[in-house]
Design a protein around this motif. Structure first.
Motif, mmCIF file in Angstrom:
data_model
loop_
_atom_site.group_PDB
_atom_site.id
_atom_site.type_symbol
_atom_site.label_atom_id
_atom_site.label_comp_id
_atom_site.label_asym_id
_atom_site.label_seq_id
_atom_site.Cartn_x
_atom_site.Cartn_y
_atom_site.Cartn_z
ATOM 1 N N UNK A 144 0.667 -1.132 -0.045
ATOM 2 C CA UNK A 144 -0.072 -0.048 -0.210
ATOM 3 C C UNK A 144 0.797 1.251 -0.004
ATOM 4 N N UNK A 145 1.836 1.328 0.938
ATOM 5 C CA UNK A 145 2.799 2.347 1.186
ATOM 6 C C UNK A 145 3.445 2.727 -0.357
ATOM 7 N N UNK A 146 3.895 1.768 -0.969
ATOM 8 C CA UNK A 146 4.542 1.864 -2.136
ATOM 9 C C UNK A 146 3.705 2.044 -3.407
ATOM 10 N N UNK A 147 2.141 2.316 -3.346
ATOM 11 C CA UNK A 147 1.202 2.694 -4.309
ATOM 12 C C UNK A 147 0.916 1.377 -5.217
ATOM 13 N N UNK A 148 1.104 0.441 -4.729
ATOM 14 C CA UNK A 148 0.676 -0.964 -5.405
ATOM 15 C C UNK A 148 -0.670 -1.800 -5.471
ATOM 16 N N UNK A 186 11.335 -2.037 -6.174
ATOM 17 C CA UNK A 186 11.681 -2.384 -7.510
ATOM 18 C C UNK A 186 10.534 -2.355 -8.369
ATOM 19 N N UNK A 187 9.295 -2.962 -7.942
ATOM 20 C CA UNK A 187 8.124 -3.025 -8.840
ATOM 21 C C UNK A 187 7.428 -1.753 -8.754
ATOM 22 N N UNK A 188 7.674 -0.859 -7.905
ATOM 23 C CA UNK A 188 7.027 0.487 -7.616
ATOM 24 C C UNK A 188 7.654 1.180 -8.696
ATOM 25 N N UNK A 189 9.016 1.238 -8.671
ATOM 26 C CA UNK A 189 9.611 2.191 -9.585
ATOM 27 C C UNK A 189 9.210 1.703 -11.024
#
Length: 201
Positions: A91-95, A140-143
């Motif tokens: 959630x924090x990383x927007x995924x 890595x996925x968030x980026x």
């Protein structure tokens, strides 16, 4: 439930034409990397195609339905995660709403997690080491997700819709709704971007 982060299952699925899973309300989040082949992934009212080199996430608490494209059975490596920490990091990383990560090679992260889980019986050691790798994987996925999101255009959405509805009778009105443009502008923009009209495509 006693651990804030846990890997209840992990594995490597080799080519199997009959592979099909339906989980109405999953108690785990699945992160899977397609080494080869193709998979159809259904979640969050979307149907997506995951191919060689793609990663996808199916979220805990969601309907999960995924299966092989029998013409190209998939070979994949995967982890299932659960716990409050896993949910919060995603959630924090927007995924939270992300599913498919095209051309995103997460294999090395998942393999490292496998290695730790295979070589230890200590749940606290596994939590400590794997939770750090999981954080690295989500970063890595968030980026990658942010860069993919920037590349999404109305015409990419139209093209993806056509790709996923090849056997359906697609009308120009369907495409106009997706592009949010008039018919002429949709055709002109699609042709400009892909060198072919939507009908020809």
């Amino acid at each position: 439930d006693k651990y804030p982060f846990w890997i209840p299952q992990f594995g490597h699925t080799y080519k199997s034409e009959q592979y099909h899973m339906i989980v109405p309300d999953s108690d785990v989040t699945r992160i899977e990397y397609i080494i080869s082949g193709r998979s159809v992934v259904n979640s969050k009212d979307m149907s997506l195609i995951a191919e060689t080199g793609d990663t996808y996430i199916l979220h805990e608490g969601e309907y999960q339905n995924f299966y092989n494209d029998i013409s190209m059975p998939m070979n994949k490596i995967w982890i299932n995660v659960t716990g409050k920490l896993a949910k919060e990091v995603i959630d924090i990383y927007g995924l939270k709403d992300a599913i498919l990560f095209k051309n995103t090679d997460s294999q090395k992260y998942i393999e490292r997690i496998h290695k730790i889980c295979l070589n230890s019986n200590d749940p606290y050691f596994i939590q400590e080491k794997v939770s750090m790798l999981f954080l690295n994987l989500i970063q890595f996925l968030s980026k990658k997700y942010k860069s993919i999101t920037k590349e999404l255009t109305p015409m990419n959405t139209v093209k993806s819709y056509i790709d996923l509805h090849l056997e359906d009778d697609i009308s120009m009105n369907d495409l106009v709704v997706l592009s949010n443009m008039c018919v002429e502008h949709t055709i002109r923009t699609f042709s400009s971007q892909f060198g072919i009209t939507p009908h020809q495509y």
